[in-house]
Enzyme design. Structure first.
Site, PDB file in Angstrom:
ATOM      1  N   GLY A   1       0.911  -1.277   0.140  1.00  0.00           N
ATOM      2  CA  GLY A   1       0.014   0.052   0.106  1.00  0.00           C
ATOM      3  C   GLY A   1       1.058   1.141  -0.069  1.00  0.00           C
TER       4      GLY A   1
ATOM      5  N   GLU B   1      -3.137  -8.812   6.246  1.00  0.00           N
ATOM      6  CA  GLU B   1      -2.556  -8.817   7.805  1.00  0.00           C
ATOM      7  C   GLU B   1      -2.995 -10.246   8.565  1.00  0.00           C
ATOM      8  OE1 GLU B   1      -1.916  -5.647   9.994  1.00  0.00           O
ATOM      9  OE2 GLU B   1      -2.138  -4.193   8.604  1.00  0.00           O
TER      10      GLU B   1
END
Length: 632
Positions: free
Chosen positions: A176, A423
């Site tokens: 990101g 995650e």
């Protein structure tokens, strides 16, 4: 109720909501006589990314990020977590881009680095002069971080590390911020010193300078996604990129100028666990964000069902409100109860993270690392699954209106689908939870000492007994509910340990025995999570003295407990509930729905989401769809 649910920083939250409403950057539009703010998803991917950046710059100029990395203390961390919740209510891309920058890049420097790193990087990171990203995932390795293939060697002659991408599967993927805006990254890489692999370590590398790629850095865009298109996810290749020796984040391990490897943590497994610790704060915010999106979906769907009518039940009679149909109550009110209870849990999760996160990194004991990892893994998996189920039910409950992007619910499904896998893949996380519980079980058996930690102290008490016939009052009794959750967890842990041991006795390795027992592991992970949530709610409920509020909390608690029993087949599969008792549970849930129905509007109003952050169908959906609104 809002005070109980949000728990902290209510004034700060409302200030930030107001700040967003003041700026055209947040796309205010009038519909049905009310103003709503919502990102313009008709924009191209490139436009959405630039709008995300402009919003961050607007917030930074107004001091929203002050103290996020440079202040000390629980208060500043809770303020940051509250602000991330608020920003996620507006736009997932905005909260994720900030989460990567502050909670991944920033936290890595803060907790893996030492004073020299803090002095050099934290202030500029907080002020958004430096734009950071977090290069851990690779094309070939996502959840299995230990297996990443990026390699870093040390050149003692020049006192530099050399980072390289040795094969295509080693390219950093889904990073990101990397595609357009990031100037620096934390690179996770295998560290090879004098031909010896020391495992995964973290390094700082600059990837852009004045908007241009740095030498020996290649970056490609990950492209359009089903959601989160305001985040510029990219892929990174490192072609023997040289960085100064000081760019090793060295609180866990260091390399001397002449190339000697040093670490106070001798055990490679413990050292690896220390490098995964930043993901904990990310999981806490993901879990919290999932609950807030459930709240948005439920607030919209329930408000719509309180004004939308369909069919009459008597000849020439008025049409009936959707929420007055028992079937519609059954669809939404149990989810509301689960969301309310889960939100109460998150208050403790946030406080837990804010209180102990620093201590984990400073002391780096295996015990504290393990506890925070297990709890955050369980929360993240259960609450993101709950969010996706809730949004789907809310979308359907809104009928065709749920398909319109401006009504939010349908679009939120696409935006938040990613939470189940980023995650930490939820299924993998739940397996890790069960593995940790099994280790705790084996350790207690070997030491012949009581269970301690993970909330397993109930294993030290006599095994609970469920009555053969459950009345309505018994089903709503908190002691019975606690006993049911504890019995399930206790029995599943015993069964899981026995099955793994049985596989090992037949010659299977410990690792393979665990894999073969995956079904019990999944059941156990769910049992641990449900019991943890329930116990936390019981503790919160005990602090409330206001009788009307306490009565509503009692209904929500019973709804949460009984819907868990109804939905998890383990209660029947392993005989914790008889078929008659399971039928009684089902009937009681229906009764609880009818008792919660008069409180529905009050409950969704207490969720703390301003009207402008909901959608037109939550209010006057006729005016919002009138011809005059088309002309305007």
């Amino acid at each position: 109720m809002r005070k109980l649910l949000d728990g902290h920083n209510l004034e700060d939250r409302d200030w930030l909501f107001g700040l967003m409403l003041q700026s055209p950057l947040f796309n205010p539009r009038e519909r049905g006589g009310k103003v709503f703010v919502l990102p313009d998803y008709n924009q191209s991917m490139e436009q959405q990314r630039e709008m995300t950046l402009k919003r961050i710059q607007y917030l930074s100029e107004r001091g929203v990020f002050t103290g996020w990395l440079t202040s000390r203390g629980i208060e500043s961390e809770l303020r940051m977590l509250a602000f991330i919740d608020v920003l996620a209510i507006f736009d997932h891309s905005l909260s994720i881009k900030l989460g990567v920058h502050f909670l991944l890049w920033g936290s890595a420097i803060k907790f893996f680095g030492t004073k020299s790193h803090h002095d050099k990087w934290l202030r500029d990171t907080e002020n958004y002069v430096i734009k950071g990203c977090f290069a851990m995932s690779e094309l070939g390795h996502g959840s299995n971080v230990r297996g990443i293939e990026t390699v870093t060697t040390y050149d003692s002659k020049r006192e530099e590390f050399v980072i390289s991408t040795p094969c295509e599967s080693a390219q950093k993927y889904w990073i990101g911020g990397a595609a357009n805006h990031a100037t620096h990254t934390v690179v996770f890489s295998q560290l090879n010193i004098n031909g010896s692999n020391q495992g995964v370590h973290a390094f700082i590398a600059q990837i852009r300078d004045a908007g241009n790629l740095c030498p020996n850095i290649r970056i490609a865009d990950c492209g359009h996604k089903i959601g989160l298109n305001g985040v510029d996810n990219g892929r990174i290749w490192f072609d023997n990129v040289r960085i100064p020796r000081e760019n090793l984040l060295n609180s866990v391990a260091d390399v001397t100028p002449d190339g000697k490897y040093l670490s106070a943590i001798k055990d490679p497994d413990q050292r690896f666990a220390a490098f995964l610790a930043p993901l904990t704060s990310g999981r806490v915010t993901i879990a919290s964000g999932a609950v807030y999106q459930s709240k948005i979906g439920l607030a919209i769907a329930i408000r719509y069902s309180l004004t939308r009518r369909a069919f009459s039940v008597t000849p020439n009679g008025p049409e009936v409100l959707l929420l007055d149909y028992p079937s519609h109550q059954r669809r939404l009110l149990p989810l509301l109860a689960k969301t309310q209870v889960s939100q109460q849990l998150l208050l403790y999760a946030m406080s837990f993270a804010a209180n102990y996160l620093k201590m984990i990194y400073v002391k780096r004991t295996p015990e504290s690392n393990k506890t925070i990892h297990v709890v955050s893994s369980a929360f993240k998996a259960v609450l993101t699954w709950h969010n996706m189920r809730t949004l789907q039910e809310c979308r359907e409950a809104c009928g065709g209106q749920g398909l319109k992007t401006e009504n939010r619910v349908g679009h939120l499904k696409a935006e938040y689908d990613v939470q189940s896998t980023f995650e930490g893949d939820n299924n993998v996380l739940m397996q890790q939870v069960s593995k940790a519980l099994l280790a705790q079980y084996i350790a207690a058996q070997k030491r012949n000492k009581p269970f301690q930690g993970f909330g397993l102290e109930h294993m030290n008490r006599p095994c609970p007994v469920i009555p053969s016939q459950l009345t309505s009052s018994a089903l709503r009794n908190s002691e019975f509910q606690t006993n049911a959750f504890c019995l399930r967890e206790r029995d599943l842990l015993n069964r899981f340990a026995a099955e793994v041991s049985q596989h090992q006795s037949k010659g299977e390795s410990k690792e393979n025995a665990f894999l073969l027992s995956y079904q019990l592991a999944d059941d156990l992970g769910r049992a641990f999570s449900d019991r943890s949530i329930f116990q936390t709610f019981i503790e919160a409920e005990a602090t409330v003295s206001d009788l009307p509020l306490k009565n509503v909390l009692g209904l929500l608690r019973s709804m949460y407990a009984l819907i868990c029993m109804e939905e998890d087949v383990a209660f029947l599969r392993y005989g914790y509930l008889s078929t008659n008792n399971a039928a009684a549970v089902r009937k009681e849930v229906t009764k609880l729905c009818s008792e919660l129905r008069p409180h529905a509007l009050g409950l969704v109003s207490s969720l703390g989401i301003p009207d402008a952050f909901l959608s037109p169908i939550a209010f006057n959906w006729v005016d919002a769809n009138s011809w005059s609104s088309v002309k305007n």
